[in-house]
Design a protein around this motif. Structure first.
Motif, PDB file in Angstrom:
ATOM      1  N   GLN A  73     -33.737   6.795  25.001  1.00  0.00           N
ATOM      2  CA  GLN A  73     -35.092   6.823  25.107  1.00  0.00           C
ATOM      3  C   GLN A  73     -36.020   7.879  24.678  1.00  0.00           C
ATOM      4  O   GLN A  73     -37.078   7.652  23.917  1.00  0.00           O
ATOM      5  CB  GLN A  73     -35.530   6.659  26.814  1.00  0.00           C
ATOM      6  N   ILE A  74     -35.441   8.984  24.644  1.00  0.00           N
ATOM      7  CA  ILE A  74     -36.110  10.035  24.007  1.00  0.00           C
ATOM      8  C   ILE A  74     -36.102   9.948  22.495  1.00  0.00           C
ATOM      9  O   ILE A  74     -37.406  10.067  21.927  1.00  0.00           O
ATOM     10  CB  ILE A  74     -35.674  11.524  24.380  1.00  0.00           C
ATOM     11  N   ARG A  75     -35.005   9.690  21.999  1.00  0.00           N
ATOM     12  CA  ARG A  75     -34.845   9.412  20.535  1.00  0.00           C
ATOM     13  C   ARG A  75     -35.762   8.120  19.733  1.00  0.00           C
ATOM     14  O   ARG A  75     -36.219   8.451  18.831  1.00  0.00           O
ATOM     15  CB  ARG A  75     -33.247   9.281  20.055  1.00  0.00           C
ATOM     16  N   SER A  76     -36.010   7.334  20.963  1.00  0.00           N
ATOM     17  CA  SER A  76     -36.744   5.998  20.381  1.00  0.00           C
ATOM     18  C   SER A  76     -38.009   6.107  20.558  1.00  0.00           C
ATOM     19  O   SER A  76     -38.890   5.049  20.114  1.00  0.00           O
ATOM     20  CB  SER A  76     -36.274   4.876  21.112  1.00  0.00           C
ATOM     21  N   VAL A  77     -38.749   7.069  21.307  1.00  0.00           N
ATOM     22  CA  VAL A  77     -40.161   7.159  21.334  1.00  0.00           C
ATOM     23  C   VAL A  77     -40.917   7.171  19.906  1.00  0.00           C
ATOM     24  O   VAL A  77     -40.595   7.993  19.172  1.00  0.00           O
ATOM     25  CB  VAL A  77     -40.464   8.401  22.088  1.00  0.00           C
TER      26      VAL A  77
END
Length: 884
Positions: free
Chosen positions: A405-409
């Motif tokens: 989720q962090i990577r896809s922000v």
């Protein structure tokens, strides 16, 4: 009998194997539940030589009754004060004598007892912790002594400026939720606790279903599980049901606090309502908090500390617990700077609502968050704390989802989430200042500071930035000479698309000049006054690009696509082609026969021929009735000087829309375009193109039926009516109706092809223009099925006039149209052309949002209304081309 016993033994062995290995959630990560409900989790870390043993209890301060405030924390202090087999101090001594560490902590939701030591002694740590949790005596004398310790801790905390500030912020941010209460309790509540109170609380919360044993390190799962079962498997289940916690109401106005104390330094705190950990927005808020105030590269640090020198320290954190959390901002500063710092800090927060973050900033922050997360896993304690937190917050101890989720922000996520949570009316805040400080800030003043900060953030947005644009990060500039420039920044792919659009095309032609813009679109990009067609082609190829002209019903222009690293020379070449086109006579005579050949090809294409004749008869003298490819006579007659004159009449700076989409910076593009095109002025005395307007054609007085016979095996039929204009609100419902009729799951395909086998190709169409449009149906069929096909077409049209479409048809059409629009705009090429046409037609860069909104707003009644308005059975054109 021996065989039977052997089979039973094998079965039990398999069952045991399944129990031990079927719970491997990830490599070396195991989770199981004992019969009494106790969770056992083990993370094997072979070769590390260390282990941490932890017992997690779902007993935190938020689960306390009003009379129990602080009891969870007090129990945490008392748990190591002796059991029947280990006296006070002995529990800790047994771990520390082995070189280990033992401790505990209480949070809002959990209490955790933990010991870290050499892996060869992990059993001892488990025995000590299990004994403490299950068998603590809670001696009355020890209790009284420990209460005094906690009371001292309360006093100490009250002397700490940061703690005072934090507690006031929590009490101000939460109105009813127990997060507003201090974990440690109050002097009054702690002073009144008795042993009976503790025993009763333990009975409610310290039961196996509410607990987890977590061991991380150089251990083996099977051995740990068996040992846990031995030492804690006999714990009795509990029957206490935790009542639901109060739900925090949505804030309607800012809340404020102010504190004065015997302190030397002032402190500031601000907060916005946030998310529970499981919320999809949590990762975005974590990224936002890092962008705002984590590290020396953060926005708040750079702006308030480095540039404005309003603060000494400033930080931002996202508090994302089990229930709704906060985004918190704290600063250390001088009292006289509090108002200015409040406004400046809030402006930085609000700024995220109006402008996307840069790609470099977003990449850096996500990388650092991932790094912090991963580095925390180097130690066994770090892994244990992460696994335990994830398990208790989500039920899933693995961390892959959160990191993903962090990577896809994305930048778009940040804009969306910032607008969702950073609203002026939900701000909480306040300050702590020395008693001698004089500050005239109250609730009313605080509200005004917030309003000024929001307005400041709005004003900080470049005037060029279009906040309501469908595409993100779109800027519009107008040069002094009237040229309009629109730029979409998108560095996801290192390409750039450039489009220059001018009014023209078919709508600016007459019968005498029909085909002029098709000719111009092919000729003017071939050469410049200084570059031959060969030289120009080589330069474009050297930049791995494409450059060509285009024309349509209402516009014509130039389009180019390049790798973004060649943007500056590509734009220079673009300028040269537009301002100094070669109009080479030799190239013109190469193009002319090609255009005439296209007309012959059109004669051989039955659908193209049918639409040419349909437009001619439907639009009755309007330029839309001309052939988009031109007419043979005018194409043969037009000279290069004629084409050049038409070009110069239309290509003027005040009519030009230039769009750039791709891996560029808007301000850099503006500067380059201004340098290249800024001196371009309309020469005096030249005829200036006036705004052309045409009356829409009248609908046919009666059905107009036209046929062209061809020696072909099929017949192509178009039945159509005047349609909506680009500016008409009816166009959205007509487009939905078009889609309901079209496609393999549309009515026409199902009824005429699948059920009746009357056609191979057929479709409805809804085409809009500036002055008029068309709506109708096209079908290709065999001559022997012609009459049946026409009859069936009319049957479907009458059905549309008589009955509402179904809910399923409507939903499908809206889904298809919305998705098609979104999918079409994936490339920089499509984005640049969409921006250019929207600007030229006056639709604005927010048209995509309007389009999707209006398409999904269409209802069945509106479709029936527009169908009856535009489908006129007595006023249509039918064209038939092909076999007799």
């Amino acid at each position: 009998m021996k065989l039977y016993i052997l089979n039973i033994f094998l079965a039990l062995t398999l069952m045991t194997t399944n129990t031990l290995y079927a719970t491997e959630l990830a490599p070396h990560l195991h989770k199981d539940t004992l019969d009494n409900g106790l969770t056992v989790m083990v993370k094997e870390m072979p070769g590390t030589k260390v282990a941490t043993v932890q017992i997690w209890v779902k007993a935190g301060s938020i689960y306390e009754d009003e009379s129990e405030a602080g009891i969870t924390h007090l129990i945490e202090h008392m748990i190591f004060k002796g059991t029947p087999t280990r006296g006070p101090g002995q529990l800790a001594d047994e771990i520390e004598s082995l070189g280990g560490q033992i401790n505990a902590y209480t949070s809002y939701e959990n209490t955790v007892y933990h010991a870290t030591l050499s892996a060869r002694h992990w059993q001892k740590a488990l025995e000590v912790l299990a004994d403490s949790v299950q068998n603590s005596l809670f001696d009355k004398d020890e209790l009284e002594r420990e209460k005094k310790v906690v009371l001292e801790e309360i006093g100490m905390r009250n002397d700490r400026p940061g703690t005072m500030l934090f507690q006031s912020l929590m009490e101000t941010s939460y109105q009813v939720h127990p997060y507003r209460l201090p974990i440690i309790g109050t002097v009054k509540s702690v002073s009144g606790f008795t042993r009976d109170n503790i025993v009763q609380y333990m009975a409610k919360h310290y039961h196996p279903e509410n607990m987890m044993v977590l061991v991380v390190g150089d251990v083996r799962y099977a051995e740990v599980r068996n040992t846990v079962k031995d030492v804690m498997g006999a714990m009795a289940k509990g029957d206490y049901v935790q009542p639901a916690l109060p739900i925090e109401p949505q804030k309607q106005q800012p809340t404020f606090f102010s504190l004065k104390a015997d302190v030397g330094q002032s402190h500031l705190a601000l907060a916005f309502p946030g998310t529970p950990f499981i919320d999809p927005d949590t990762a975005v808020l974590d990224v936002i908090a890092a962008i705002l105030g984590q590290g020396e590269t953060s926005r708040l640090y750079h702006e308030l500390r480095d540039k404005q020198q309003l603060v000494y320290q400033i930080n931002c954190a996202s508090f994302t617990p089990k229930f709704s959390g906060l985004v918190e901002l704290t600063a250390v500063l001088n009292a006289e700077n509090i108002e200015a710092a409040m406004e400046a800090a809030l402006a930085e927060v609000f700024h995220l609502k109006y402008l996307p973050v840069s790609d470099d900033e977003l990449t850096r922050v996500k990388r650092n968050l991932e790094g912090d997360f991963v580095f925390n896993l180097e130690r066994a304690e770090g892994q244990a704390r992460t696994l335990g937190s994830f398990e208790f917050l989500t039920g899933d101890p693995t961390n892959n989802v959160y990191l993903d989720q962090i990577r896809s922000v994305t930048k778009e996520d940040i804009l969306t989430v910032a607008n969702k949570y950073f609203r002026p009316e939900v701000v909480s805040g306040g300050f702590l200042v020395p008693r001698t400080a004089e500050l005239a800030i109250d609730q009313e003043a605080f509200t005004k500071i917030i309003a000024r900060a929001d307005e400041r953030a709005r004003q900080g947005v470049p005037k060029s930035y279009l906040a309501d644009a469908y595409l993100t990060n779109v800027h519009r500039f107008t040069l002094k000479n009237g040229l309009t420039l629109v730029v979409h920044e998108d560095s996801n792919v290192e390409t750039v698309a450039i489009r220059a659009v001018f009014p023209g095309g078919l709508r600016s032609e007459t019968e005498m000049t029909n085909g002029a813009f098709a000719f111009i679109a092919e000729l003017f990009p071939k050469a410049t006054e200084k570059l031959s067609s060969r030289d120009l082609a080589v330069q474009v190829a050297d930049m791995a690009g494409t450059l060509s002209g285009f024309n349509g019903k209402n516009t014509f222009g130039l389009k180019g696509d390049f790798l973004s690293r060649y943007f500056a020379p590509a734009m220079t070449l673009f300028r040269d082609v537009i301002l100094t086109p070669g109009f080479d006579p030799e190239e013109a005579e190469k193009i002319r026969p090609e255009l005439l050949a296209q007309l012959k090809h059109q004669e051989d294409s039955m659908p193209s021929l049918a639409f040419r004749e349909f437009n001619k008869r439907l639009f009755q003298g309007h330029p839309y009735g001309l052939n988009t490819l031109g007419a043979e006579g005018s194409l043969a007659r037009l000279k290069v000087d004629d084409l050049k004159g038409i070009y110069k009449k239309h290509v003027v700076p005040g009519k030009m829309v230039l769009t750039v989409a791709g891996a560029v910076k808007a301000e850099e593009v503006r500067e380059l375009v201004d340098n290249l095109f800024g001196n371009w002025q309309e020469p005096e005395g030249r005829e200036v193109l006036s705004e052309e307007s045409f009356l829409p054609p009248e609908m046919p007085v009666k059905p107009e039926i036209f046929s062209i016979e061809k020696d072909k095996e099929q017949v192509h039929i178009i039945i159509g009516f005047l349609g909506a204009t680009l500016a008409s609100p009816d166009r959205f419902a007509l487009e939905v109706l078009d889609n309901i009729l079209s496609g393999q799951s549309g009515r026409l395909f199902i009824e005429l092809r699948d059920k009746q086998s009357l056609a191979y190709s057929l479709s409805a169409f809804s085409l809009v223009g500036l002055d008029t449009g068309s709506f109708g149906i096209y079908i290709g069929t065999s001559p022997d099925k012609r009459e049946d096909a026409i009859k069936s077409l009319w049957k479907e049209l009458y059905l549309v006039l008589e009955q509402e479409v179904t809910d399923k048809e409507l939903q499908r059409a809206q889904n298809v149209l919305t998705s098609s629009y979104e999918l079409r705009l994936q490339t920089h090429s499509e984005q640049a052309m969409e921006m250019a046409l929207n600007e030229t037609y006056g639709l604005g860069q927010g048209h995509g949002n309007l389009y999707i909104k209006e398409i999904n707003k269409v209802d069945k009644a509106k479709i029936l209304e527009v169908a009856r308005k535009y489908i006129q059975p007595e006023h249509y054109v039918m064209v038939t081309v092909g076999a007799k």
